[in-house]
Write a protein that holds these residues in place. Structure first.
Motif, mmCIF file in Angstrom:
data_model
loop_
_atom_site.group_PDB
_atom_site.id
_atom_site.type_symbol
_atom_site.label_atom_id
_atom_site.label_comp_id
_atom_site.label_asym_id
_atom_site.label_seq_id
_atom_site.Cartn_x
_atom_site.Cartn_y
_atom_site.Cartn_z
ATOM 1 N N LEU A 179 -132.013 -64.577 34.746
ATOM 2 C CA LEU A 179 -133.239 -65.209 34.013
ATOM 3 C C LEU A 179 -133.015 -64.802 32.327
ATOM 4 C CD1 LEU A 179 -137.012 -65.664 36.063
ATOM 5 C CD2 LEU A 179 -135.112 -67.449 35.153
ATOM 6 N N ALA A 180 -132.813 -63.478 32.639
ATOM 7 C CA ALA A 180 -132.638 -62.660 31.121
ATOM 8 C C ALA A 180 -130.857 -63.249 30.754
ATOM 9 C CB ALA A 180 -132.079 -61.175 31.813
ATOM 10 N N GLU A 181 -129.898 -63.534 31.031
ATOM 11 C CA GLU A 181 -129.037 -63.814 30.931
ATOM 12 C C GLU A 181 -129.521 -65.196 29.814
ATOM 13 O OE1 GLU A 181 -125.868 -63.119 30.414
ATOM 14 O OE2 GLU A 181 -125.982 -61.279 31.421
ATOM 15 N N VAL A 182 -130.205 -66.327 30.483
ATOM 16 C CA VAL A 182 -130.833 -67.817 29.866
ATOM 17 C C VAL A 182 -131.335 -67.020 28.504
ATOM 18 C CG1 VAL A 182 -131.887 -69.350 30.323
ATOM 19 C CG2 VAL A 182 -130.819 -69.309 31.748
ATOM 20 N N LEU A 183 -132.364 -66.126 28.724
ATOM 21 C CA LEU A 183 -132.918 -65.955 27.536
ATOM 22 C C LEU A 183 -132.162 -65.166 26.687
ATOM 23 C CD1 LEU A 183 -136.301 -65.469 26.908
ATOM 24 C CD2 LEU A 183 -136.229 -63.296 27.523
ATOM 25 N N ALA A 184 -130.839 -64.189 27.021
ATOM 26 C CA ALA A 184 -130.309 -63.907 25.660
ATOM 27 C C ALA A 184 -129.456 -64.879 24.786
ATOM 28 C CB ALA A 184 -129.589 -63.291 26.524
ATOM 29 N N TYR A 185 -129.287 -65.882 25.723
ATOM 30 C CA TYR A 185 -128.547 -67.334 25.507
ATOM 31 C C TYR A 185 -129.405 -67.783 24.137
ATOM 32 C CZ TYR A 185 -126.464 -71.801 24.649
ATOM 33 O OH TYR A 185 -125.862 -72.507 24.046
ATOM 34 N N GLY A 210 -128.884 -66.424 15.704
ATOM 35 C CA GLY A 210 -127.465 -66.635 14.705
ATOM 36 C C GLY A 210 -126.786 -65.338 15.384
ATOM 37 N N MET A 211 -127.501 -64.554 17.074
ATOM 38 C CA MET A 211 -127.017 -63.522 16.801
ATOM 39 C C MET A 211 -126.044 -63.656 17.862
ATOM 40 S SD MET A 211 -130.307 -60.907 15.979
ATOM 41 C CE MET A 211 -129.581 -59.865 17.054
ATOM 42 N N THR A 212 -125.023 -62.351 18.285
ATOM 43 C CA THR A 212 -124.002 -62.480 19.509
ATOM 44 C C THR A 212 -124.616 -61.330 20.570
ATOM 45 O OG1 THR A 212 -122.562 -60.629 18.354
ATOM 46 C CG2 THR A 212 -122.205 -63.108 18.665
ATOM 47 N N PRO A 213 -125.766 -61.436 22.175
ATOM 48 C CA PRO A 213 -125.796 -61.277 22.473
ATOM 49 C C PRO A 213 -124.981 -59.728 23.230
ATOM 50 C CG PRO A 213 -126.139 -63.141 23.737
ATOM 51 C CD PRO A 213 -125.643 -63.425 22.100
ATOM 52 N N ASP A 214 -125.615 -59.137 23.463
ATOM 53 C CA ASP A 214 -124.465 -57.828 24.740
ATOM 54 C C ASP A 214 -124.783 -58.394 26.292
ATOM 55 O OD1 ASP A 214 -122.619 -56.452 26.129
ATOM 56 O OD2 ASP A 214 -124.364 -54.754 25.964
ATOM 57 N N TYR A 215 -124.637 -59.404 26.316
ATOM 58 C CA TYR A 215 -124.569 -60.026 27.839
ATOM 59 C C TYR A 215 -124.635 -59.273 29.203
ATOM 60 C CZ TYR A 215 -124.973 -64.565 26.070
ATOM 61 O OH TYR A 215 -124.866 -65.747 25.839
ATOM 62 N N THR A 216 -124.079 -57.977 29.098
ATOM 63 C CA THR A 216 -124.262 -56.915 30.267
ATOM 64 C C THR A 216 -124.699 -56.169 29.972
ATOM 65 O OG1 THR A 216 -121.387 -56.556 29.924
ATOM 66 C CG2 THR A 216 -122.287 -54.966 30.882
ATOM 67 N N ALA A 217 -125.380 -55.670 28.749
ATOM 68 C CA ALA A 217 -126.568 -54.538 28.727
ATOM 69 C C ALA A 217 -127.394 -55.435 28.828
ATOM 70 C CB ALA A 217 -127.150 -54.262 26.958
ATOM 71 N N VAL A 218 -127.704 -56.955 28.921
ATOM 72 C CA VAL A 218 -128.884 -57.772 29.327
ATOM 73 C C VAL A 218 -129.054 -57.964 30.698
ATOM 74 C CG1 VAL A 218 -129.890 -60.441 29.084
ATOM 75 C CG2 VAL A 218 -128.739 -59.042 27.568
#
Length: 67
Positions: A17-23, A30-38
């Motif tokens: 759910l955190a990965e989906v929310l980050a995406y 319009g930003m690039t998230p840090d998927y590992t931290a998320v």
């Protein structure tokens, strides 16, 4: 369901759910998230939530109360 399996399932769902929310938020902003931290933050928050609910409901069950 024992405590270990609850924690594993909660961590996996928190991660997903955190990965989906980050995406979604990264596409809106319009930003690039840090998927590992998320992923780590999502899993930790899910573990905290499931253990808090388990502690609260465990103490609220009158059948499990010692007399």
């Amino acid at each position: 369901m024992n405590l270990l399996s609850k924690n594993i399932v909660a961590a996996i769902w928190g991660l997903i759910l955190a990965e989906v929310l980050a995406y979604i938020t990264s596409q809106l902003e319009g930003m690039t998230p840090d998927y590992t931290a998320v992923a780590v933050i999502g899993a930790v928050m899910a573990l905290i939530a499931v253990n808090a609910v388990n502690a609260i409901t465990g103490k609220a069950d009158p059948a499990k109360q010692e007399k």
